[in-house]
Design an enzyme around this catalytic site. Structure first.
Site, PDB file in Angstrom:
ATOM      1  N   THR A  38       0.831  -1.222   0.000  1.00  0.00           N
ATOM      2  CA  THR A  38       0.000   0.000   0.000  1.00  0.00           C
ATOM      3  C   THR A  38       0.856   1.259   0.000  1.00  0.00           C
ATOM      4  O   THR A  38       0.346   2.341  -0.243  1.00  0.00           O
ATOM      5  CB  THR A  38      -0.935   0.044   1.234  1.00  0.00           C
ATOM      6  N   LEU A  74       5.707  -0.795  11.574  1.00  0.00           N
ATOM      7  CA  LEU A  74       4.461  -0.238  11.033  1.00  0.00           C
ATOM      8  C   LEU A  74       3.915  -1.054   9.872  1.00  0.00           C
ATOM      9  O   LEU A  74       2.812  -0.762   9.383  1.00  0.00           O
ATOM     10  CB  LEU A  74       4.694   1.201  10.540  1.00  0.00           C
ATOM     11  N   TYR A 146      -7.607  -8.015  10.582  1.00  0.00           N
ATOM     12  CA  TYR A 146      -6.819  -6.864  11.043  1.00  0.00           C
ATOM     13  C   TYR A 146      -6.866  -6.754  12.572  1.00  0.00           C
ATOM     14  O   TYR A 146      -5.829  -6.735  13.230  1.00  0.00           O
ATOM     15  CB  TYR A 146      -7.377  -5.600  10.392  1.00  0.00           C
ATOM     16  N   ARG A 187     -10.644   5.393   3.364  1.00  0.00           N
ATOM     17  CA  ARG A 187     -10.797   5.934   4.718  1.00  0.00           C
ATOM     18  C   ARG A 187     -11.543   7.264   4.648  1.00  0.00           C
ATOM     19  O   ARG A 187     -11.462   7.984   3.647  1.00  0.00           O
ATOM     20  CB  ARG A 187      -9.441   6.059   5.400  1.00  0.00           C
TER      21      ARG A 187
HETATM   22  N1  LIG Z   1      -3.607   5.446   9.719  1.00  0.00           N
HETATM   23  C1  LIG Z   1      -4.259   5.151  10.811  1.00  0.00           C
HETATM   24  O1  LIG Z   1      -5.251   5.829  11.154  1.00  0.00           O
HETATM   25  C2  LIG Z   1      -3.814   4.015  11.706  1.00  0.00           C
HETATM   26  C3  LIG Z   1      -4.566   3.745  12.848  1.00  0.00           C
HETATM   27  C4  LIG Z   1      -4.173   2.701  13.657  1.00  0.00           C
HETATM   28  C5  LIG Z   1      -3.045   1.966  13.377  1.00  0.00           C
HETATM   29  N2  LIG Z   1      -2.332   2.245  12.260  1.00  0.00           N
HETATM   30  C6  LIG Z   1      -1.156   1.396  11.979  1.00  0.00           C
HETATM   31  O2  LIG Z   1      -0.053   2.180  11.574  1.00  0.00           O
HETATM   32  C7  LIG Z   1       0.706   1.471  10.588  1.00  0.00           C
HETATM   33  C8  LIG Z   1       0.865   2.328   9.348  1.00  0.00           C
HETATM   34  O3  LIG Z   1      -0.414   2.638   8.831  1.00  0.00           O
HETATM   35  P1  LIG Z   1      -0.634   3.627   7.597  1.00  0.00           P
HETATM   36  O4  LIG Z   1      -1.888   4.349   7.819  1.00  0.00           O
HETATM   37  O5  LIG Z   1       0.617   4.376   7.339  1.00  0.00           O
HETATM   38  O6  LIG Z   1      -0.922   2.572   6.447  1.00  0.00           O
HETATM   39  P2  LIG Z   1      -0.222   2.367   5.018  1.00  0.00           P
HETATM   40  O7  LIG Z   1      -0.968   1.300   4.333  1.00  0.00           O
HETATM   41  O8  LIG Z   1      -0.071   3.678   4.329  1.00  0.00           O
HETATM   42  O9  LIG Z   1       1.228   1.874   5.428  1.00  0.00           O
HETATM   43  C9  LIG Z   1       1.549   0.532   5.665  1.00  0.00           C
HETATM   44  C10 LIG Z   1       2.874   0.250   4.983  1.00  0.00           C
HETATM   45  O10 LIG Z   1       3.249  -1.096   5.246  1.00  0.00           O
HETATM   46  C11 LIG Z   1       3.660  -1.705   4.017  1.00  0.00           C
HETATM   47  N3  LIG Z   1       3.416  -3.137   4.137  1.00  0.00           N
HETATM   48  C12 LIG Z   1       2.221  -3.779   4.191  1.00  0.00           C
HETATM   49  N4  LIG Z   1       2.409  -5.097   4.303  1.00  0.00           N
HETATM   50  C13 LIG Z   1       3.759  -5.291   4.333  1.00  0.00           C
HETATM   51  C14 LIG Z   1       4.577  -6.434   4.439  1.00  0.00           C
HETATM   52  N5  LIG Z   1       4.049  -7.673   4.527  1.00  0.00           N
HETATM   53  N6  LIG Z   1       5.923  -6.265   4.420  1.00  0.00           N
HETATM   54  C15 LIG Z   1       6.475  -5.035   4.317  1.00  0.00           C
HETATM   55  N7  LIG Z   1       5.753  -3.914   4.211  1.00  0.00           N
HETATM   56  C16 LIG Z   1       4.406  -4.049   4.227  1.00  0.00           C
HETATM   57  C17 LIG Z   1       2.815  -1.035   2.957  1.00  0.00           C
HETATM   58  O11 LIG Z   1       3.345  -1.161   1.651  1.00  0.00           O
HETATM   59  C18 LIG Z   1       2.798   0.400   3.468  1.00  0.00           C
HETATM   60  O12 LIG Z   1       3.897   1.141   2.995  1.00  0.00           O
HETATM   61  C19 LIG Z   1      -0.041   0.160  10.323  1.00  0.00           C
HETATM   62  O13 LIG Z   1       0.565  -0.862  11.065  1.00  0.00           O
HETATM   63  C20 LIG Z   1      -1.435   0.439  10.843  1.00  0.00           C
HETATM   64  O14 LIG Z   1      -2.061  -0.732  11.271  1.00  0.00           O
HETATM   65  C21 LIG Z   1      -2.694   3.244  11.400  1.00  0.00           C
END
Ligand SMILES: NC(=O)c1ccc[n+]([C@@H]2O[C@H](COP(=O)([O-])OP(=O)(O)OC[C@H]3O[C@@H](n4cnc5c(N)ncnc54)[C@H](O)[C@@H]3O)[C@@H](O)[C@H]2O)c1
Length: 314
Positions: A38, A74, A146, A187
């Site tokens: 993503t 992350l 998730y 979102r």
């Molecule tokens: N954005 C929010 O509101 C929110 C809320 C709660 C928790 N989080 C957590 O924060 C973290 C980042 O979220 P975000 O909003 O930046 O999402 P995002 O999807 O933009 O970022 C996630 C990143 O992880 C990478 N990724 C996914 N699966 C992978 C794998 N198997 N190996 C290596 N890389 C992988 C994706 O390519 C992406 O760059 C996540 O763990 C998410 O669960 C985000």
């Protein structure tokens, strides 16, 4: 100079890219690991000229070895459209990713911080949610890959700490928004802004009276860095979010005002297991991190709208 080596998994994602930038600005060496599921190189392209920034294409499901002082874990798709696309892979990413990063931290005696989520509270019966609340999560629903993946990762973090003394840290992130969000991830903040900027109808699920709280990404990054700096005996979990509570109707109205859009509001049925309200209790973050969010919704939306406006013009 005492330059720390820091691994950020998911570093090319929305939050990860802001974290990488902030850590580099503080004079650290940053290794960004991502499989670009993503995330995108566009999110980190502005950092590529920095000699202290390295990018590795790797999947956290597989072990990864590198010598670092700190790990921010992350890597995981965060929006329902993306994490439901391949539910089994989402669980593997959360669980095996956590095991791999904890194993690395154990060997290196490095600190490791997990980006957990308010989704561990599910559809909460307690409002606002303190860290002591165990949650109300459906283990077999469409969001479970998730929610339960993240809950299992939390268990692993606490058990690696208890059993092996790993220097683990847990932050539970509530809805976060800002530049670098994926415009197609479904979102609510990015949806409303993109629909408003394109002059399309703004889709509201349910009657629009369900509430959410929205944290600007810079506030979150500050909380994560403060959490990493706490003493080893404190592992959390700590909520990080903005307690300001808005209905979807209020958010849509504000987005319409700030974009000057003439889009209309249209109403659609609520997806299953969608929580009715979610709001962080941030007492612990205030006490332990001396942290509270500074950026109000209006201010954060202005920056985010400017970003999406530029992206849509490309
Ligand atoms: N954005 C929010 O509101 C929110 C809320 C709660 C928790 N989080 C957590 O924060 C973290 C980042 O979220 P975000 O909003 O930046 O999402 P995002 O999807 O933009 O970022 C996630 C990143 O992880 C990478 N990724 C996914 N699966 C992978 C794998 N198997 N190996 C290596 N890389 C992988 C994706 O390519 C992406 O760059 C996540 O763990 C998410 O669960 C985000």
């Amino acid at each position: 100079m005492n330059r720390k080596k820091i691994l950020v998994t998911g570093g090319a994602g929305f939050i990860g890219s802001h974290l990488c930038e902030r850590l580099l600005n503080e004079g650290n060496e940053v290794i960004c690991l991502d499989n670009y599921f993503t995330g995108s190189k566009d999110n980190i392209i502005h950092l590529m000229n920095n000699p202290y920034f390295e990018v590795v294409r790797h999947d956290v499901v597989h072990p990864f070895h590198i010598d670092v002082d700190e790990i921010y874990n992350l890597a995981c798709p965060a929006s329902p459209v993306h994490y439901q696309y391949n539910a089994i892979k989402t669980i593997k990413t959360s669980v095996m990713g956590a095991i791999n990063m904890l194993g690395l931290a154990k060997r290196l005696k490095a600190k490791v911080l997990q980006a957990s989520t308010s989704e561990v509270y599910g559809d909460p019966n307690v409002h606002p949610q303190p860290e002591s609340y165990w949650g109300n999560v459906n283990p077999i629903g469409i969001r479970s890959c998730y929610d339960e993946g993240k809950r299992c990762a939390e268990t692993l973090f606490v058990d690696y700490h208890r059993q092996n003394g790993v220097r683990a840290k847990l932050v539970r992130i509530f809805n976060t928004y800002g530049p670098h969000m994926n415009p197609n991830d479904g979102r609510v903040v990015s949806n409303f802004i993109v629909q408003a900027l394109k002059g399309e109808d703004i889709t509201i699920y349910g009657d629009g009276n369900q509430t959410r709280s929205f944290q600007y990404v810079d506030d979150l990054v500050e909380a994560m860095i403060r959490m990493m700096a706490t003493e080893d005996s404190f592992i959390g979990p700590v909520n990080t979010g903005n307690p300001g509570e808005f209905t979807m109707l209020e958010l849509a109205t504000l987005v319409l005002e700030l974009t000057g859009s003439k889009s209309k509001l249209v109403f659609q049925p609520l997806p299953s297991d969608d929580p009715r309200q979610r709001k962080p209790d941030i007492t612990l973050a205030k006490e332990k991190l001396g942290w509270e969010p500074k950026i109000q919704l209006r201010e954060g939306l202005i920056t985010t709208i400017k970003y999406f406006d530029e992206v849509l013009k490309k």
